[in-house]
Design a protein around this motif. Structure first.
Motif, PDB file in Angstrom:
ATOM      1  N   ASN A   1       0.837  -1.193   0.000  1.00 53.50           N
ATOM      2  CA  ASN A   1       0.000   0.000   0.000  1.00 53.50           C
ATOM      3  C   ASN A   1       0.875   1.247   0.000  1.00 53.50           C
ATOM      4  O   ASN A   1       2.052   1.206   0.367  1.00 53.50           O
ATOM      5  CB  ASN A   1      -0.910   0.024   1.228  1.00 53.50           C
TER       6      ASN A   1
ATOM      7  N   THR B   1     -13.333   9.453  -6.852  1.00 58.80           N
ATOM      8  CA  THR B   1     -13.275   8.715  -8.133  1.00 58.80           C
ATOM      9  C   THR B   1     -12.398   9.401  -9.173  1.00 58.80           C
ATOM     10  O   THR B   1     -12.205   8.862 -10.260  1.00 58.80           O
ATOM     11  CB  THR B   1     -14.693   8.550  -8.714  1.00 58.80           C
TER      12      THR B   1
ATOM     13  N   PRO C   1      -6.235   2.431  -8.974  1.00 61.40           N
ATOM     14  CA  PRO C   1      -7.224   1.342  -9.012  1.00 61.40           C
ATOM     15  C   PRO C   1      -8.096   1.282  -7.766  1.00 61.40           C
ATOM     16  O   PRO C   1      -9.278   0.955  -7.842  1.00 61.40           O
ATOM     17  CB  PRO C   1      -6.357   0.082  -9.155  1.00 61.40           C
ATOM     18  N   SER C   2      -7.522   1.605  -6.606  1.00 60.65           N
ATOM     19  CA  SER C   2      -8.286   1.528  -5.358  1.00 60.65           C
ATOM     20  C   SER C   2      -7.620   2.424  -4.323  1.00 60.65           C
ATOM     21  O   SER C   2      -6.416   2.303  -4.075  1.00 60.65           O
ATOM     22  CB  SER C   2      -8.335   0.085  -4.861  1.00 60.65           C
ATOM     23  N   TYR C   3      -8.409   3.320  -3.736  1.00 63.92           N
ATOM     24  CA  TYR C   3      -7.813   4.219  -2.750  1.00 63.92           C
ATOM     25  C   TYR C   3      -8.887   4.778  -1.818  1.00 63.92           C
ATOM     26  O   TYR C   3     -10.084   4.808  -2.128  1.00 63.92           O
ATOM     27  CB  TYR C   3      -7.068   5.368  -3.425  1.00 63.92           C
ATOM     28  N   ASP C   4      -8.437   5.205  -0.629  1.00 66.99           N
ATOM     29  CA  ASP C   4      -9.283   5.867   0.359  1.00 66.99           C
ATOM     30  C   ASP C   4      -8.810   7.304   0.525  1.00 66.99           C
ATOM     31  O   ASP C   4      -7.599   7.576   0.540  1.00 66.99           O
ATOM     32  CB  ASP C   4      -9.204   5.164   1.718  1.00 66.99           C
TER      33      ASP C   4
ATOM     34  N   ARG D   1      -4.497   1.375  -2.017  1.00 68.86           N
ATOM     35  CA  ARG D   1      -4.375  -0.039  -1.655  1.00 68.86           C
ATOM     36  C   ARG D   1      -3.811  -0.853  -2.818  1.00 68.86           C
ATOM     37  O   ARG D   1      -4.229  -0.679  -3.970  1.00 68.86           O
ATOM     38  CB  ARG D   1      -5.746  -0.591  -1.249  1.00 68.86           C
TER      39      ARG D   1
ATOM     40  N   TYR E   1      -1.181  -0.722  -4.465  1.00 69.35           N
ATOM     41  CA  TYR E   1      -0.605   0.024  -5.597  1.00 69.35           C
ATOM     42  C   TYR E   1       0.689  -0.627  -6.077  1.00 69.35           C
ATOM     43  O   TYR E   1       1.009  -0.597  -7.262  1.00 69.35           O
ATOM     44  CB  TYR E   1      -0.344   1.472  -5.175  1.00 69.35           C
TER      45      TYR E   1
END
Length: 639
Positions: free
Chosen positions: A446, A481, A486-489, A514, A516
Motif C-alpha cells: 500500500n 473517483t 485502481p483503489s484508494y481511500d 491499496r 498500488y
C-alpha cells in the motif's frame, strides 16, 4: 415587394407539390449509393437544396429541403427534424416522408406528430425560443427520410450558413445553396474549402447565387483537429444592410456592426439614485483604479445573479441598469451593461464587449464582419493594464476570464462603433500544476501519501467551478473517483483559494492507495508517477488530413518522494527520459538516496496550429510520454 413575395410563395408551393407528388416513387433506393460514400459513414445526405431569399430589407424566407439515408443505428440522430423559432423567425410549414430501403414511401409526416416545446439551452431561464421536433421512429436499416421546412424571418440580421456535410460520419451525394437578393443589395459571403466561384444569374430585379457540392466522403475521427467548420466545405453568409425591429444597421465593417449594437443599447445605463450613492460610498475613498474596479465588481457579484432572459428583440437588446438593480438579476448583456454603469458612476470608462464564448476550438472569421458572438463581457481599457470582467460569474476574480472567453477575438462596443481586439491568452507560465507527493510504501504494497497541489490559471478552472457550484458531499464524491488509482481511500481533502488576477487553488490531500505496489516473490514493482500519468496513445494507420490544433498551453511539475519499506533496497530505476518536440517538452528522472526515492516529472505543453504533416511527430511524442510515465522502480528484499 408584395408581388415579389407572392411570386416566390407560388414558386415554393409548386416545388413542394412536385416533391410530394413524387413521394410514392422509389426515388432514393439505398442500393444506389456509391460504395465509396458508404465507407466510414453512418448516414448519407442524398440530396439537399437550401433556398434563402431576401424578400425585403427586414424580411427573408428560408426553405430547407433535404433527403438523408440512415445506414445504421449510429446514423439515426441525423433522421430527426429539429427546427427552432422565436419572435424573429416563424416556421411556416413542415413536410416529411419516410422511405424504406428500396426507396418506397411508407409514411408521411402528420402535423399532429410534430411536437412543439420550449427551447431549453441550459442557460436561458426566461425565453420565447421554441422548438418543433419530429421523428419517424423507424429502425429497419437502411431507411431514408425527406423533409422540407420553410421559415419566415422578420429580422435580417442573421443569415444562415451552408455546411453540406453536417458531421464527419455523414457523406454527401449532392447539396445546393441558392441565395436570392435584390439587384441593389450587396450579398456578403465567405467560402471555406470551396473551389471556384458561385454561379450568378439575374432575372428582372433579383440576383441569385448558387453553390453546389457533390460526392463528399465521410472523414475519419481525428484528435486535436480544428473546429468542424474549418475542415469541411461551407459558405458563410452575412448581411450588408439589415433590420431588427425598428432598428437598422450594417455589417459591412466591425465598426458599423458595433455602432448598430451601441445604438440598440444606448441610454440603458442609468442607475437608480440609491445605487449611485452606494457606488460613491464604495469607491470614492479608493485611489487605486485596479482596487476600485475590484470593489465594484465584487459588489456586482454579491448583489446580482445570472438569469438568461431571451424575449424577442430583448435577446439582443439589454435590459436597462435600473431593471437589474431592482430585480437583482440579468443575462450576460444586462449584467455587463450594469457593471459598465457602476464603473461609469465611479469615473471609470468601461465597454460592453461581444465574444464567442466556449471551451476548446473557436472558428472565428476576423476579416468577415458578421454576428459570430454568443456572449457579452465587460472591458475596462487601461493600456497594458486593461481589465476584463466576466459579469455572469459569482466567483471569478476581477481581471480573470478563464478558458471560457480567453484568447479570442472580441468586439468592443463604443459610441464610435465597434473595435475588434483580442482577449488575453494564458500560456504555460500561467496554466501551471505544481504537485508534491510524499509517500510511505508499506510492506503489504500500500501507499500512504500526503499530496499538496497548487493549480493556477486555466488549470484550476474546473476545480474552481466545483468548489462554488457543488456541495461538500458532491465534491468528496468526485475526489473519491477522480484519481487514476485502481483503489484508494481519501483520508483528508481541503482546498484554499487565492483570488487574484491570476487565480490559484491549493489542494491538500491525504490518501491510502491499496495494493498500488505489485509484489512478486522478494521483489516490489512501483510506478513512481502516482497521480499524473498520460493516458493518450495515438495509433492510427490513416493519413492525417486536418491540421493539428492545440488550444491549451500548460506546465506540470510533479515531485514524488517515496520512502521504501525496511528490509528492501533499490535494484532498478527507470531511465531518465527527455522528449523534445514542437508540441511540448517532457522530462522525468528518478534518484535514490538512503531509503528515499525522488522522482521528478516536468511537462510543458505548447498551444498552436501545426501542419498535418507533423502528425507522426505527435504520435511519437505521446507514445514516449505514455511509456515513460509507466516506468517502474524495482525493489528487492535483502537476504
Amino acid at each position: 415587394m408584395r408581388t415579389l413575395l407572392l411570386s416566390f410563395s407560388c414558386c415554393c408551393l409548386f416545388l413542394l407539390t412536385t416533391a410530394i407528388a413524387k413521394a410514392g416513387d422509389p426515388e432514393y433506393p439505398a442500393a444506389t449509393i456509391p460504395a465509396e460514400l458508404k465507407a466510414g459513414a453512418h448516414a448519407v445526405k442524398r440530396w439537399e437544396e437550401v433556398q434563402f431569399k431576401l424578400t425585403g430589407t427586414g424580411e427573408a424566407r428560408l426553405i430547407n429541403h433535404y433527403v438523408i439515408t440512415v445506414l445504421d443505428e449510429s446514423g439515426a440522430k441525423y433522421a430527426r427534424m429539429v427546427e427552432w423559432y422565436d419572435k424573429l423567425r416563424t416556421i411556416r410549414s413542415i413536410h416529411g416522408v419516410l422511405y424504406d430501403a428500396s426507396g418506397k414511401a411508407i409514411k408521411k409526416l402528420k402535423q399532429s406528430d410534430v411536437t412543439d416545446e420550449a427551447y431549453l439551452d441550459g442557460s436561458s431561464m426566461v425565453t420565447d425560443d421554441r422548438l418543433k421536433r419530429h421523428s419517424f421512429y423507424y429502425s429497419v436499416y437502411p431507411y431514408t427520410v425527406e423533409y422540407e421546412v420553410t421559415v419566415d424571418y422578420n429580422c435580417t440580421a442573421f443569415f444562415p450558413d451552408w455546411v453540406p456535410q453536417d458531421a464527419r460520419d455523414m457523406a454527401v451525394e449532392q447539396s445546393h445553396l441558392l441565395v436570392s437578393v435584390p439587384l441593389a443589395y450587396q450579398l456578403r459571403y465567405r467560402q471555406v474549402l470551396y473551389e471556384g466561384a458561385p454561379q450568378v444569374t439575374t432575372e428582372k430585379d433579383i440576383r441569385t447565387y448558387t453553390w453546389e457540392a457533390k460526392q463528399i466522403k465521410a472523414r475519419p475521427d481525428e484528435i486535436m483537429a480544428p473546429a468542424w467548420r474549418r475542415r469541411t466545405t461551407a459558405v458563410l453568409l452575412a448581411p450588408s444592410g439589415f433590420e431588427m425591429g425598428a432598428y437598422k444597421g450594417s455589417m459591412n465593417s466591425w465598426e458599423e456592426y458595433g455602432r448598430f449594437t451601441y445604438v440598440l443599447n444606448k441610454d440603458r445605463d442609468v442607475l437608480p439614485a440609491a445605487v449611485k450613492q452606494t457606488v460613491h460610498q464604495l469607491a470614492d475613498g479608493v485611489s487605486d483604479p485596479s482596487e476600485k474596479i475590484r470593489v465594484l465588481y465584487q459588489y456586482l457579484q454579491q448583489h446580482t445573479r445570472y438569469v438568461g432572459i431571451q424575449l424577442g428583440i430583448g435577446g439582443w437588446q439589454t435590459f436597462d441598469a435600473e431593471y437589474v438593480a431592482n430585480k437583482g438579476y440579468g443575462d450576460c448583456k444586462a449584467l455587463s451593461n450594469y457593471m459598465c454603469a457602476l464603473l461609469k458612476e465611479a469615473g471609470i470608462t468601461a465597454y460592453c464587449t461581444l465574444v464567442h464564448a466556449g471551451e476548446g476550438q473557436i472558428a472565428f472569421e476576423s476579416d468577415f464582419p458578421s454576428n459570430q458572438f454568443n456572449h457579452m463581457i465587460a472591458c475596462v481599457p487601461r493600456g497594458k493594464d486593461t481589465t476584463w470582467l466576466e459579469c455572469t460569474s459569482a466567483y471569478l476574480p476581477a481581471g480573470y476570464l478563464s478558458g471560457f472567453t480567453a484568447d479570442r477575438p472580441v468586439l468592443i462596443i463604443t459610441e464610435n462603433g465597434g473595435k475588434l481586439i483580442h482577449t488575453p491568452a494564458y500560456g504555460p507560465l500561467q496554466n501551471q500544476q505544481l504537485r508534491r507527493l510524499e509517500a510511505h510504501i508499506t510492506p503489504e504494497g500500500n501507499v500512504q501519501a500526503k499530496v499538496r497541489t497548487i493549480s493556477t490559471g486555466m488549470q484550476q478552472d474546473d476545480l474552481l467551478q466545483r468548489l462554488h457550484e457543488s456541495s461538500r458531499e458532491k465534491l468528496m464524491e468526485w475526489i473519491r473517483t477522480a484519481l487514476s488509482l485502481p483503489s484508494y481511500d481519501v483520508n483528508r481533502y481541503n482546498c484554499l483559494e487565492q483570488h487574484d488576477t491570476l487565480p490559484a487553488i491549493e489542494e491538500q490531500l491525504d490518501i491510502t492507495a491499496r495494493n498500488y505496489v505489485a509484489i512478486s516473490g522478494k521483489r516490489m514493482f512501483i510506478e513512481p508517477n502516482v497521480l499524473n500519468k498520460s493516458s493518450l496513445r495515438i495509433n492510427t494507420e490513416e493519413q492525417r488530413r486536418s491540421d493539428i490544433q492545440r488550444v491549451f498551453a500548460y506546465t506540470d511539475v510533479d515531485t514524488v518522494l517515496l520512502t521504501i519499506p525496511g528490509g528492501y533496497t533499490v535494484e532498478a530505476l527507470p531511465k531518465p527520459t527527455l522528449l523534445k518536440s514542437r508540441f511540448g517538452t517532457y522530462a522525468s528522472v528518478a534518484l535514490v538516496k538512503d531509503s528515499t526515492i525522488t522522482y521528478i516529472r516536468t511537462v510543458q505543453g505548447n498551444a498552436g496550429t501545426f501542419p498535418a504533416s507533423t502528425f507522426p511527430e505527435l504520435e511519437q511524442y505521446y507514445e514516449g510520454m505514455y511509456k515513460a510515465d509507466r516506468g517502474k522502480i524495482v525493489l528487492v528484499k535483502k537476504e
